[in-house]
Design an enzyme around this catalytic site. Sequence first.
Site, PDB file in Angstrom:
ATOM      1  N   CYS A   1       0.809  -1.223   0.000  1.00 39.50           N
ATOM      2  CA  CYS A   1       0.000   0.000   0.000  1.00 39.50           C
ATOM      3  C   CYS A   1       0.841   1.271   0.000  1.00 39.50           C
ATOM      4  O   CYS A   1       1.910   1.335   0.614  1.00 39.50           O
ATOM      5  CB  CYS A   1      -0.935   0.018   1.210  1.00 39.50           C
ATOM      6  SG  CYS A   1      -2.158  -1.307   1.196  1.00 39.50           S
TER       7      CYS A   1
ATOM      8  N   HIS B   1       5.410   5.171   0.903  1.00 41.85           N
ATOM      9  CA  HIS B   1       4.918   3.831   1.235  1.00 41.85           C
ATOM     10  C   HIS B   1       4.189   3.878   2.570  1.00 41.85           C
ATOM     11  O   HIS B   1       4.603   4.569   3.502  1.00 41.85           O
ATOM     12  CB  HIS B   1       6.080   2.842   1.302  1.00 41.85           C
ATOM     13  CG  HIS B   1       5.654   1.428   1.158  1.00 41.85           C
ATOM     14  ND1 HIS B   1       5.265   0.651   2.237  1.00 41.85           N
ATOM     15  CD2 HIS B   1       5.528   0.628   0.064  1.00 41.85           C
ATOM     16  CE1 HIS B   1       4.923  -0.553   1.813  1.00 41.85           C
ATOM     17  NE2 HIS B   1       5.079  -0.596   0.499  1.00 41.85           N
ATOM     18  N   HIS B   2       3.102   3.115   2.663  1.00 42.84           N
ATOM     19  CA  HIS B   2       2.272   3.148   3.864  1.00 42.84           C
ATOM     20  C   HIS B   2       3.004   2.604   5.091  1.00 42.84           C
ATOM     21  O   HIS B   2       2.620   2.880   6.227  1.00 42.84           O
ATOM     22  CB  HIS B   2       0.991   2.344   3.629  1.00 42.84           C
ATOM     23  CG  HIS B   2      -0.194   2.863   4.384  1.00 42.84           C
ATOM     24  ND1 HIS B   2      -0.121   3.297   5.690  1.00 42.84           N
ATOM     25  CD2 HIS B   2      -1.499   3.016   4.021  1.00 42.84           C
ATOM     26  CE1 HIS B   2      -1.310   3.693   6.100  1.00 42.84           C
ATOM     27  NE2 HIS B   2      -2.162   3.543   5.108  1.00 42.84           N
ATOM     28  N   SER B   3       4.069   1.848   4.875  1.00 45.90           N
ATOM     29  CA  SER B   3       4.815   1.313   6.015  1.00 45.90           C
ATOM     30  C   SER B   3       5.513   2.413   6.806  1.00 45.90           C
ATOM     31  O   SER B   3       5.915   2.194   7.952  1.00 45.90           O
ATOM     32  CB  SER B   3       5.851   0.289   5.538  1.00 45.90           C
ATOM     33  OG  SER B   3       6.794   0.895   4.668  1.00 45.90           O
TER      34      SER B   3
END
Length: 473
Positions: free
Chosen positions: A72, A190-192
């Site tokens: 994601c 990045h969703h991380s």
Amino acid sequence: MDSKDGAAPRMRHLSIRTERQSDPTGGSAGEEEVEGGRGRGVKEGRRLEERSGEEEPVSPGGRLFHQRGFDCYIVAIMGCAKPIDVGVVKSGLEKTLVRHPRFCSIPVVLDDTGGTKSTWVPAKVVVDEHIVIPDLADPRRITTSPDQLVEDYIASLTCIPMDHSRPLWELHVLNFPTSDAAAVAVLRLHHSLGDGISLMSLLLACTRKASHPDSLPTVPSHYSRRPPASKRHHAGVFTLLLWLWAFLILAWNTLVDVVCFTATSIFLKDTPTPLMGPQGVEHRPKRIVHRSVSLDDIKDVKNAMHCALAELMEGRDGGTKWGNLIGYIILPFDIFNHKDPLDYVRRGKAIADRKKNSLEAIFTYKSAELIVKCLGIKAAAKLCHRMLTHTTLAFSNMVGPVEEIEFFGHPLVYLAPSAYGHPQAVTIHFQSYMNTMKIVLAVDDKVISDPHQLLDDFAESLKIIREAIPARS
């Protein structure tokens, strides 16, 4: 869409229970600057020197966003009131964003005796490698409108993975005028790296008030009204019974929601509608479009219907911890054709009131942590993926500044965040900024062929509901 009795599509609502959000429509809300204990991005940045060079484990949520089928990303589209000076922006990023640990580290998977683990490893950041100025044809010489050119370019980004050998963020500069901005900047990450609250806090820490360039932005802050001291200290059998009754309702609602959530994760599916995506929709390109509506109109509806929008937009004050602190709430939406437009609001308010009196979001967050610890990240990712494919669409909201802000000296006309990479064909974000509410859609255009028509429908629905409010004397 035709009405269909008995059909009850459900959609996911991201509810961050460990952070504080607030009511963008005013009411009892006060104002709060993005610095201090509530400005997590600023506070984290100030800790950088103490943590420089240290490796940190990737959180379970961060690891989840690196799994297959769950890769994601977050995009923040910023419309600027003047052309973007890339040199000024580069200098600003070097002094702010790049100093944050997540934006100067890369995730590395290490072999361990117990399997594998992921950790954030500090890396050298070359800002020029993260600023992208695409070589697009001069929009004045081609038939495609500038707005369409921006939309197509952002859609193309959703097909391109990031280079994991460097920190997972990019700033794309589209330095030509559109219908509502002199230039557009697109921050993709990045969703991380963090959840929406974390990243919004950090982004706002990179901005300043347009009216006071040395001041950080102000966002609405909701303060709970405490009962009078005489009532707080008055205890008796009746008060105890009320407390017991409230506890039983909370426990019952939580139990029902947990059972429904578990069933949805295993076998229960939404009624099929044209909004549901096919298998593998997470790998398909997404088209991101947005529309501004009046925040005053939303305030009028809220006040007339006595909604609790402040609590919907509010989280829990859990300190300044950075990370992906995400819980899920399944919201049922019945497809009915009501004669009174306000019945849709009444139904939505009833659902929201019921969900607020439940610990569903906390359960989903804690249970995900437990599954990761006991069964591993792949099992957690598979379960999460299954739950999302069984629901129709995703919904999230963010509170923005109450006055105009500048991004390194560039006044922002609008701010439109979104996300992609999860297995749903439609994602809806609401973002408040000044006196407007931005509705942002991320859609698979094979499922929603004309997302602009869907935005028109949203705007028209708000207009119809606003006009249905009885006139005050």
